[in-house]
Design an enzyme around this catalytic site. Structure first.
Site, PDB file in Angstrom:
ATOM      1  CB  ALA A   1      -0.876  -0.005   1.240  1.00 49.41           C
TER       2      ALA A   1
ATOM      3  N   GLY B   1       0.889  -5.112   1.098  1.00 51.20           N
ATOM      4  CA  GLY B   1      -0.190  -5.289   0.144  1.00 51.20           C
ATOM      5  C   GLY B   1       0.288  -5.927  -1.156  1.00 51.20           C
TER       6      GLY B   1
ATOM      7  CD  GLU C   1      -2.132  -7.718   2.856  1.00 53.40           C
ATOM      8  OE1 GLU C   1      -1.887  -6.532   2.540  1.00 53.40           O
ATOM      9  OE2 GLU C   1      -2.853  -8.028   3.810  1.00 53.40           O
TER      10      GLU C   1
ATOM     11  CD  GLU D   1       1.433  -5.356   5.677  1.00 52.72           C
ATOM     12  OE1 GLU D   1       2.326  -6.155   6.032  1.00 52.72           O
ATOM     13  OE2 GLU D   1       0.793  -5.496   4.623  1.00 52.72           O
TER      14      GLU D   1
END
Ligand code: 3H9
Length: 711
Positions: free
Chosen positions: A63, A104, A107, A127
């Protein structure tokens, strides 16, 4: 506008190329691009499978962290929903991972049916170091594809693993070891899967086998995280999320992850840790040193002085594969230094952190000498001799004579005037301070001290070599104690003063460790050595002479030869691993208070904390105003990485911003007025603090306005 997602079709395979340098952050634009590409591929009846890859050489760092502060991470399409759609795709989706797949980014890959990874790739969910947890399904998918214990370790530590390890753990399906382009291999892999009629693999249909987990697995992990990552909330929430993966159906687990993520993402800890992340990047930008400044080549290093510091410094370089000469004029000291280095390595080997052959390799790069002639060809020389100006100046005179032209001459001084050291050489432009922190082979912080005449390329070289040896370099200017020790001075002064006023070392230390500091001030003094702080005071007597109580207890302990842990007595008494209060401290304090007319009283925890922290921040403000630090976030980095300030509080300046600068200012004014003559001496608010409060500003805004970041 730049096209951050490229769509192409190769036969029956649709290829999505993410193209969002520098790190392929999954910004709103990338998410929108991914969604549009996905829709297009689903609608294209000629497409049977999809390959997602990176056009930049690195899959994705996850992200876009800046979107957490702006709230844009919530802007449609949101990553979690997008990944659920990809996971539910009726067409096969394959992730082609090179470089980094982090957060992310990983992910996204986990939501695909299959993953092919270049053998040099790294995969991780970092994270936790941003004060959050993987919030796009990572905590639910990874334990299903790998196993819960492996997943938990990766998520709670944040440490990435190699593609090989990921393949062994089960979340990389194919390793790409050949020298051919990864994308070609991924497209071939997709065709192979289609030809074999390979099933779509969705985590939503996978069950976790928890049978192998010990009954108290999660309880133990929580306790371990509380011990190892003291004060941090995110590791606990990570564990909650993985536990949910093991106990709830997939959809419910995802919902739980969302709720936990929402709880973390707006937390003060997340703000603080993200502040630290960006602070580390900002520290690389130095006024007057363009990003294109060519650094000098550093192939050989020399360290002068084989004491604890010199030995530790030398280890950094040999660990990084850089041949290093360790020089000491005394054979005996040299031998002691070498023994200490070998002993350090032996400890690492016994703890399984290094293997013996690697140690031999490192030691093979170390040359010991008593002759200055042996360092003539060094590209960087670091002096780490006794902390006294005349001694250091003598060393630099010799270096000036023996070192080759262009060699960088560095001093490890922690307080002395670097310009006065540089002035004894004929090449002050080549002189710089490299202030390592003890133990030098362990501590990540490096204060890079820029003298009045230090050349830009010398600073650029120091930055580069620092990163090469795994340090975090922060550039500071010349003043007594630079940034770290100068800010430490009022913090330590107040702790010592409050001992005179009636507090005990244990009380002060407890307040500070409860706040989150790794160690209280008195414990830290005992560890670093009461002789060390005494010598620092000696170098600064003129500035403190007007305060007869200044460092009083430390001076008395020093006179008695009680230097802290190394002599078994200091602010505490040490017997083996046992520590107890030293009654002598209370006696000295009571007598001194009577002599100096200091009224003794009960001191509240609040007062202890404020009197230690507010002057620390206030000094930071002065340092900023004087330009000794380039930005407030540099002070934060120094405190988080060199002085045990909790990263989850973001450093002292960030803590001040969060607390409210008006509160800090009011506190300074309160103690100035309340503590009489003493208060008037030491609690004068810094003009910058007053100005920022008057303007409604923050240290963060002050940073943003700094010339340096406009680059
Ligand atoms: C996440 O994914 C949450 C999800 O689970 C859930 C969402 C709902 N975003 O470090 P560098 C910038 S959280 C924005 O110097 P390197 C960085 O600031 C994310 N910016 O390069 C710098 O900018 P500047 C989890 C980012 O080669 C520039 O890129 N992911 C991001 O030494 C170069 O960075 C992470 O925590 C980002 N994600 O190291 C990974 N990443 O030049 C964080 C970097 O203006 N990133 N930037 O100062 C890293 O660990 C390192 O940057 C990386 C590259 C190893 C990738």
């Amino acid at each position: 506008m730049r096209d951050v997602m490229h769509y192409s079709v190769a036969g029956d395979i649709a290829v999505f190329g993410i193209d969002n340098p520098p790190v392929n952050g999954l910004s709103q634009a990338v998410r929108a691009g991914l969604q549009a590409a996905f829709q297009r591929a689903l609608e294209d009846t000629t497409v049977d499978a999809i390959v997602i890859h990176s056009c930049t050489g690195s899959f994705s760092a996850g992200a876009d962290i800046a979107e957490f502060a702006s709230g844009n991470f919530n802007t449609q399409p949101e990553l979690p929903a997008l990944l659920e759609a990809i996971e539910a795709s009726p067409k096969l989706v394959i992730a082609a991972i090179d470089g980094m797949a982090l957060g992310g980014g990983l992910e996204l890959a986990l939501a695909c049916d299959y993953r092919i990874a270049a053998s040099a790739a790294k995969l991780g969910l970092p994270e936790v170091s941003l004060g959050i947890l993987p919030g796009a399904g990572g905590t639910q998918r990874l334990p299903r594809l790998a196993d819960p214990a492996t997943a938990l370790e990766m998520i709670v530590s944040g440490r990435p693993v190699t593609a090989q390890a990921a393949s062994e753990a089960g979340f990389v399906d194919r390793l790409h070891t050949a020298d051919t382009p990864l994308l070609d291999a991924a497209v071939s892999y997709a065709r192979e899967l289609l030809a074999a009629n390979a099933p779509r693999l969705s985590c939503s249909e996978m069950l976790i086998d928890t049978a192998a987990l010990p009954a108290d697995f999660f309880t133990d992990r929580r306790l371990e995280a509380a011990r190892r990552q003291r004060g941090f909330q995110a590791p606990q929430r990570c564990i909650d999320a993985v536990e949910a993966a093991c106990t709830l159906p997939f959809a419910d687990g995802l919902a739980r992850e969302r709720a936990l993520f929402a709880q973390c993402v707006t937390s003060p800890q997340a703000r603080a840790q993200q502040h630290v992340f960006f602070a580390e990047r900002a520290a690389a930008r130095i006024p007057g040193v363009g990003a294109d400044t060519p650094p000098r080549d550093i192939a050989r290093v020399a360290v002068i002085g084989a004491g604890t510091m010199g030995g530790g410094i030398a280890m950094n370089f040999i660990n990084a594969g850089i041949p290093t000469v360790l020089l000491d004029l005394s054979e005996e000291s040299l031998q002691r230094g070498l023994d200490a280095i070998r002993n350090n390595y032996a400890i690492s080997v016994s703890k399984g952190r290094l293997d013996a052959s690697r140690v031999e390799q490192c030691l093979g790069l170390l040359q010991a000498t008593t002759q200055y002639a042996d360092i003539a060809d060094a590209d960087l020389v670091i002096e780490a001799v006794f902390e006294r100006l005349d001694i250091k100046q003598n060393v630099f005179r010799t270096l000036d004579e023996v070192c080759k032209p262009g060699a960088i001459l560095a001093s490890n001084t922690s307080t002395l005037d670097l310009d006065a050291i540089a002035a004894v050489t004929s090449r002050p432009q080549d002189v710089i301070g490299l202030h390592f922190f003890s133990p030098a082979n362990v501590m990540r912080l490096l204060e890079v001290v820029r003298g009045a005449r230090t050349a830009p390329d010398v600073i650029a070289s120091a930055q580069k070599v620092a990163r090469r040896i795994g340090k975090l370099p922060v550039v500071v200017g010349v003043c007594f104690g630079f940034v770290g020790n100068r800010m430490l001075e009022p913090y330590g002064r107040e702790a010592m003063r409050m001992l005179l006023e009636g507090a005990s070392p244990a009380q002060i230390d407890r307040v500070l460790t409860d706040f989150g500091l790794a160690m209280g001030l008195c414990s830290m003094s005992d560890l670093a050595g009461i002789d060390v702080s005494y010598l620092t005071r000696q170098g600064n007597r003129a500035a403190i002479a007007h305060d007869p109580g200044y460092g009083f207890i430390g001076d008395r302990l020093y006179e008695k030869g009680h230097y802290g842990q190394k002599t078994g007595q200091g602010f505490y008494l040490y017997a083996g691993r046992q520590r107890s209060e030293n009654p002598e401290v209370e006696e000295i304090a009571a007598t001194a208070a009577a002599e100096l007319g200091i009224a003794r009283r009960e001191i509240s925890e609040e007062e202890i904390l404020e009197r230690c922290l507010f002057p620390l921040v206030n000094e930071g403000a002065r340092i900023l105003e004087e330009g000794i630090a380039c930005r407030a976030s540099d002070c934060d980095l120094i405190y988080v990485n060199g002085y045990g300030f909790p990263a989850w509080r973001g450093g002292p300046m960030h803590y001040a911003d969060e607390t409210g600068l008006d509160v800090i200012l009011a506190g300074m004014q309160h103690y100035r007025d309340q503590l009489g003559e003493y208060g008037a001496m030491w609690f004068e608010p810094a003009p910058l603090l007053e100005r920022l409060v008057a303007e409604g500003g923050t240290f963060r805004d002050f940073d943003r306005g700094a010339e340096i970041d406009k680059r």
